[in-house]
Design a protein around this motif. Structure first.
Motif, PDB file in Angstrom:
ATOM      1  N   LYS A  93       0.856  -1.193   0.000  1.00 55.92           N
ATOM      2  CA  LYS A  93       0.000   0.000   0.000  1.00 55.92           C
ATOM      3  C   LYS A  93       0.891   1.242   0.000  1.00 55.92           C
ATOM      4  CE  LYS A  93      -3.832  -0.201   2.411  1.00 55.92           C
ATOM      5  NZ  LYS A  93      -4.796  -0.141   3.551  1.00 55.92           N
ATOM      6  N   PRO A  94       1.438   1.604  -1.166  1.00 56.30           N
ATOM      7  CA  PRO A  94       2.370   2.745  -1.217  1.00 56.30           C
ATOM      8  C   PRO A  94       1.722   4.073  -0.859  1.00 56.30           C
ATOM      9  CG  PRO A  94       1.832   1.956  -3.426  1.00 56.30           C
ATOM     10  CD  PRO A  94       1.272   0.956  -2.475  1.00 56.30           C
ATOM     11  N   ASN A  95       0.441   4.239  -1.196  1.00 57.76           N
ATOM     12  CA  ASN A  95      -0.271   5.486  -0.891  1.00 57.76           C
ATOM     13  C   ASN A  95      -1.446   5.182   0.032  1.00 57.76           C
ATOM     14  OD1 ASN A  95       1.373   7.021  -2.668  1.00 57.76           O
ATOM     15  ND2 ASN A  95       0.121   6.381  -4.394  1.00 57.76           N
ATOM     16  N   GLU A  96      -1.526   5.926   1.122  1.00 59.98           N
ATOM     17  CA  GLU A  96      -2.670   5.816   2.026  1.00 59.98           C
ATOM     18  C   GLU A  96      -3.349   7.174   2.100  1.00 59.98           C
ATOM     19  OE1 GLU A  96      -1.977   2.990   5.558  1.00 59.98           O
ATOM     20  OE2 GLU A  96       0.036   3.695   5.096  1.00 59.98           O
ATOM     21  N   PHE A  97      -4.670   7.168   2.182  1.00 56.40           N
ATOM     22  CA  PHE A  97      -5.438   8.406   2.134  1.00 56.40           C
ATOM     23  C   PHE A  97      -6.157   8.596   3.473  1.00 56.40           C
ATOM     24  CE2 PHE A  97      -5.275   6.514  -2.112  1.00 56.40           C
ATOM     25  CZ  PHE A  97      -4.580   7.508  -2.788  1.00 56.40           C
ATOM     26  N   GLY A  98      -5.631   9.497   4.278  1.00 59.21           N
ATOM     27  CA  GLY A  98      -6.212   9.734   5.592  1.00 59.21           C
ATOM     28  C   GLY A  98      -5.401  10.745   6.363  1.00 59.21           C
ATOM     29  N   LYS A  99      -5.193  10.479   7.664  1.00 53.29           N
ATOM     30  CA  LYS A  99      -4.430  11.381   8.520  1.00 53.29           C
ATOM     31  C   LYS A  99      -3.396  10.577   9.310  1.00 53.29           C
ATOM     32  CE  LYS A  99      -5.426  15.215   8.795  1.00 53.29           C
ATOM     33  NZ  LYS A  99      -5.037  16.351   7.934  1.00 53.29           N
ATOM     34  N   LEU A 100      -2.262  11.214   9.566  1.00 54.25           N
ATOM     35  CA  LEU A 100      -1.223  10.587  10.376  1.00 54.25           C
ATOM     36  C   LEU A 100      -1.617  10.686  11.852  1.00 54.25           C
ATOM     37  CD1 LEU A 100       1.739   9.384   9.928  1.00 54.25           C
ATOM     38  CD2 LEU A 100       2.498  11.534  10.934  1.00 54.25           C
ATOM     39  N   VAL A 101      -1.501   9.569  12.564  1.00 60.62           N
ATOM     40  CA  VAL A 101      -1.887   9.500  13.973  1.00 60.62           C
ATOM     41  C   VAL A 101      -0.689   9.033  14.797  1.00 60.62           C
ATOM     42  CG1 VAL A 101      -3.395   8.388  15.663  1.00 60.62           C
ATOM     43  CG2 VAL A 101      -4.299   9.054  13.429  1.00 60.62           C
ATOM     44  N   LEU A 102      -0.407   9.767  15.874  1.00 60.04           N
ATOM     45  CA  LEU A 102       0.670   9.415  16.807  1.00 60.04           C
ATOM     46  C   LEU A 102       0.079   8.618  17.963  1.00 60.04           C
ATOM     47  CD1 LEU A 102       3.645   9.964  17.939  1.00 60.04           C
ATOM     48  CD2 LEU A 102       2.574  11.829  19.204  1.00 60.04           C
ATOM     49  N   ILE A 103       0.736   7.495  18.302  1.00 61.51           N
ATOM     50  CA  ILE A 103       0.322   6.661  19.430  1.00 61.51           C
ATOM     51  C   ILE A 103       1.486   6.563  20.409  1.00 61.51           C
ATOM     52  CG2 ILE A 103      -0.421   4.370  20.163  1.00 61.51           C
ATOM     53  CD1 ILE A 103      -2.559   5.823  18.593  1.00 61.51           C
ATOM     54  N   GLN A 104       1.219   6.923  21.671  1.00 65.40           N
ATOM     55  CA  GLN A 104       2.255   6.932  22.715  1.00 65.40           C
ATOM     56  C   GLN A 104       1.810   6.021  23.858  1.00 65.40           C
ATOM     57  OE1 GLN A 104       3.473  10.890  23.857  1.00 65.40           O
ATOM     58  NE2 GLN A 104       3.857  10.257  25.966  1.00 65.40           N
ATOM     59  N   GLU A 105       2.683   5.116  24.275  1.00 65.62           N
ATOM     60  CA  GLU A 105       2.311   4.108  25.266  1.00 65.62           C
ATOM     61  C   GLU A 105       3.217   4.137  26.489  1.00 65.62           C
ATOM     62  OE1 GLU A 105       1.139   0.002  24.055  1.00 65.62           O
ATOM     63  OE2 GLU A 105       1.944   0.666  22.127  1.00 65.62           O
ATOM     64  N   ALA A 106       2.678   3.601  27.586  1.00 68.70           N
ATOM     65  CA  ALA A 106       3.464   3.333  28.789  1.00 68.70           C
ATOM     66  C   ALA A 106       3.385   1.833  29.067  1.00 68.70           C
ATOM     67  CB  ALA A 106       2.929   4.154  29.959  1.00 68.70           C
ATOM     68  N   GLU A 107       3.572   1.443  30.332  1.00 68.76           N
ATOM     69  CA  GLU A 107       3.537   0.024  30.675  1.00 68.76           C
ATOM     70  C   GLU A 107       2.136  -0.559  30.495  1.00 68.76           C
ATOM     71  OE1 GLU A 107       6.480   2.279  33.163  1.00 68.76           O
ATOM     72  OE2 GLU A 107       4.343   2.465  32.744  1.00 68.76           O
ATOM     73  N   ASN A 108       2.092  -1.902  30.400  1.00 71.99           N
ATOM     74  CA  ASN A 108       0.834  -2.649  30.309  1.00 71.99           C
ATOM     75  C   ASN A 108      -0.047  -2.199  29.146  1.00 71.99           C
ATOM     76  OD1 ASN A 108       1.140  -4.466  32.586  1.00 71.99           O
ATOM     77  ND2 ASN A 108       0.952  -2.642  33.879  1.00 71.99           N
ATOM     78  N   GLN A 109       0.595  -1.726  28.080  1.00 74.61           N
ATOM     79  CA  GLN A 109      -0.087  -1.401  26.823  1.00 74.61           C
ATOM     80  C   GLN A 109      -1.110  -0.270  26.967  1.00 74.61           C
ATOM     81  OE1 GLN A 109      -1.702  -5.166  25.596  1.00 74.61           O
ATOM     82  NE2 GLN A 109       0.292  -6.147  25.508  1.00 74.61           N
ATOM     83  N   ILE A 110      -0.909   0.611  27.949  1.00 73.51           N
ATOM     84  CA  ILE A 110      -1.809   1.744  28.138  1.00 73.51           C
ATOM     85  C   ILE A 110      -1.365   2.889  27.232  1.00 73.51           C
ATOM     86  CG2 ILE A 110      -2.689   3.451  29.774  1.00 73.51           C
ATOM     87  CD1 ILE A 110      -3.700   0.606  30.261  1.00 73.51           C
ATOM     88  N   VAL A 111      -2.249   3.328  26.357  1.00 75.99           N
ATOM     89  CA  VAL A 111      -1.963   4.453  25.457  1.00 75.99           C
ATOM     90  C   VAL A 111      -2.171   5.740  26.247  1.00 75.99           C
ATOM     91  CG1 VAL A 111      -2.566   5.616  23.302  1.00 75.99           C
ATOM     92  CG2 VAL A 111      -2.688   3.124  23.440  1.00 75.99           C
TER      93      VAL A 111
END
Length: 474
Positions: free
Chosen positions: A311-329
Motif C-alpha cells: 500500500k504505497p499510498n494511504e489516504f487519511g491522517k497521520l496519527v501518533l500513538i504513545q504508550e506506557a507500561e501494560n499497553q496503556i496508550v
C-alpha cells in the motif's frame, strides 16, 4: 433532564443482575468498576447539558451520562455500528447490565449517533486523560517507560481519481439543484440535468485507461476534456442558483432554500478546485497542483506514504500513538498536516511529564524518530536510556551503543507498539474512520484508544486478582 446515573432501579434490573452474575467476561468486571468513576460521568453530563439551557435539571428524562459513556465504549470495544450496538444490547442481558440499562429501554441507533456527535474532540480528550489517570491510580501505568510510533487512519473515501471526483461534484450539485427546483418551481434559471452525460464520460475514461497505447491515452484525454466541460457548466449553473436564492428570485420554503444555498456555497469551491487540479494534471502534465483535494466530502484527507510495498499510498491522517507500561496508550494525536516523525518526540516527552509529573526512565522509538537533538533533549529532561536506532552507523561509538544489551532490550519492547497499532486497527476499527469531518476522525481515534485502554485496564486488574486469589486445587 440529564442525570449522571439512573436514579431508580426496578425489579427487572435485579433479576438481570442475578441471572448474569457468572456470565461476565473477566475483564468486564474490573472495567465496570473503572467506569463508575464520578469524574468520567461529570465530563459527559456537563457536555450533554449544553444542548439547551437548564437541561441538567429540567425537562423530560434523557439518557443518563453513564449509559451514554458505556454504550459508546462498548461500541468501540466491539467495533460495531450504532445499529448493531442497539440490537446487541437489546438482546444480551450481560450487555444490558454492563451498560446500566437493565430492564429499561435501549436507546436506538439514531439517538446514540446524535448523543455521540455532541461529544466533540475536546471532550473525548478529557475522557482519555481521566482514563489514563485511573490506570495511574491503580498502578497499571507508572510512566517509567515510554514508546511512540505513528500510523495512518484512513478516511472513508473511495480511491481518488480526477474523473471520479468530477463525477461526485456533478452528482452532488445536481441533486441540490433538483431540491431547489422542487421548492421554487420554474422561477429564475432552469436546471439542466447533465448527470447522465458526466456518468458516460467517467465510464469512457475508465475504459480508455486500460489501453496503454498512445491512441488510448489520447482517447482518455479527449474524454477528460469533455468531462471538464460538463462539470464546469454544472458548477456555473449551481452558482446562478445560489445567487438567485440570495436575491429572492427563487422563492419557497425558506428553510429548504437556505440549507440548499449553504450546501451550494460549500460545494462549488470544492468542485472548482477539482476542475483546476484536473486541468493541471491532464492538460498541462503538472501533478503538483496547489491545494489538491482528494475528496469533495472529506476535504482534510492527505496522501501519506509510509513505504509499504502493498500500500504505497494511504489516504487519511497521520496519527501518533504513545504508550506506557501494560499497553496503556497515554497520548494520541491526529496531526493536521503530516510532520516528520523526528519532530514529534519532544512533544511526546513534554506530554508524558505533564501526565506523570516526571520524565520516563526509558524511551524507545523506531529510526524515524532519531536525531541527535532529540537524544540530547531527552537526556536533558531526565531520561536515563534512549533507544532510538540511527540508520547512520559509520561512527564506531554509535555502532557500539546500538549493540548494547539494554538498547536491544528496549527495541524488543518497542516492537510491541506495532502490535498495539495492529490491535487498534483490527479490534477497534482504527483502520478507517467512519465518522465524518476533521472532528469526526479525532473522535473516532480517541474513542478507539479509550476502548482499548479500558480493555487493558480490565485485563491487567483481572490478572492481579487471579495471582492474589488463585483457584483452589480440585
Amino acid at each position: 433532564m440529564i442525570a449522571a446515573r439512573r436514579l431508580q432501579r426496578n425489579f427487572a434490573d435485579g433479576f438481570i443482575a442475578e441471572a448474569v452474575e457468572d456470565l461476565w467476561e473477566p475483564w468486564m468486571r474490573h472495567a465496570d468498576k473503572a467506569l463508575e468513576d464520578d469524574a468520567l460521568l461529570l465530563i459527559i453530563q456537563e457536555e450533554l447539558a449544553k444542548r439547551c439551557k437548564k437541561s441538567k435539571t429540567r425537562g423530560r428524562k434523557a439518557t443518563p451520562a453513564e449509559v451514554v459513556l458505556r454504550m459508546l465504549l462498548l461500541k468501540h470495544v466491539r467495533d460495531w455500528s450504532y445499529e448493531v450496538l442497539s440490537r446487541e444490547v437489546r438482546a444480551n442481558l450481560v450487555y444490558r447490565e454492563f451498560t446500566r440499562i437493565g430492564g429499561g429501554k435501549v436507546p436506538d441507533d439514531r439517538t446514540m449517533g446524535n448523543l455521540a456527535r455532541q461529544l466533540g474532540p475536546e471532550v473525548i480528550e478529557k475522557l482519555h486523560r481521566r482514563m489514563v489517570e485511573i490506570a495511574q491510580e491503580n498502578k497499571i501505568a507508572t510512566g517509567r517507560k515510554m514508546r511512540v510510533d505513528t500510523t495512518v487512519v484512513e478516511t472513508d473515501i473511495h480511491y481518488p481519481t480526477d474523473s471520479s471526483l468530477l463525477g461526485d461534484g456533478v452528482r452532488v450539485l445536481t441533486r441540490i439543484m433538483k431540491k431547489v427546483t422542487v421548492v421554487a418551481g420554474k422561477a429564475g434559471t432552469q436546471m439542466r440535468d447533465r448527470s447522465r452525460a458526466a456518468k458516460l464520460k467517467v465510464l469512457a475514461i475508465a475504459r480508455a485507461s486500460r489501453n496503454k497505447t498512445e491512441q488510448g491515452r489520447q482517447k482518455m484525454k479527449n474524454a477528460y476534456v469533455q468531462l471538464l466541460e460538463v462539470a464546469s457548466r454544472v458548477a456555473g449553473q449551481a452558482g446562478k442558483f445560489s445567487r438567485e436564492i440570495a436575491g429572492g428570485v427563487k422563492r419557497g420554503n425558506l428553510a429548504v432554500l437556505n440549507k440548499a444555498k449553504k450546501q451550494l456555497d460549500e460545494m462549488i469551491p470544492r468542485v472548482q478546485q477539482v476542475l483546476r487540479q484536473t486541468r493541471e494534471r491532464v492538460l498541462r502534465g503538472n501533478t503538483k497542483a496547489e491545494g489538491k483535494l482528494l475528496s469533495i466530502f472529506e476535504t482534510h484527507t492527505e496522501v501519506i506514504r509510509k513505504g509499504k510495498a502493498h500500500k504505497p499510498n494511504e489516504f487519511g491522517k497521520l496519527v501518533l500513538i504513545q504508550e506506557a507500561e501494560n499497553q496503556i496508550v497515554t497520548h494520541y494525536q491526529v496531526c493536521e498536516q503530516r510532520p516528520a516523525d523526528s519532530t514529534l518526540l519532544e512533544g511526546c516527552l513534554e506530554q508524558h511529564v505533564e501526565q506523570f509529573g516526571r520524565a520516563p526512565e526509558h524511551v524507545a522509538a523506531d529510526p524515524g524518530f532519531f536525531s541527535a537533538a532529540n537524544e540530547s533533549k531527552a537526556h536533558q529532561m531526565g531520561v536515563k536510556r534512549v533507544s532510538i536506532p540511527s540508520h547512520d552507523t559509520r561512527s564506531a561509538t554509535r555502532k557500539q551503543r546500538q549493540k548494547q544489551r539494554w538498547f536491544k532490550e528496549l527495541q524488543k519492547w518497542r516492537t510491541g507498539c506495532e502490535g498495539r497499532i495492529s490491535v487498534l486497527k483490527r479490534r477497534h476499527g482504527l483502520r478507517r474512520s467512519l465518522y465524518r469531518g476533521s472532528n469526526g476522525i479525532q473522535r473516532w481515534v480517541g474513542l478507539g484508544v479509550i476502548a482499548d485502554n479500558l480493555l487493558n485496564i480490565g485485563r491487567t486488574m483481572n490478572k492481579r486478582t487471579a495471582r492474589r486469589h488463585p483457584p483452589l486445587p480440585l
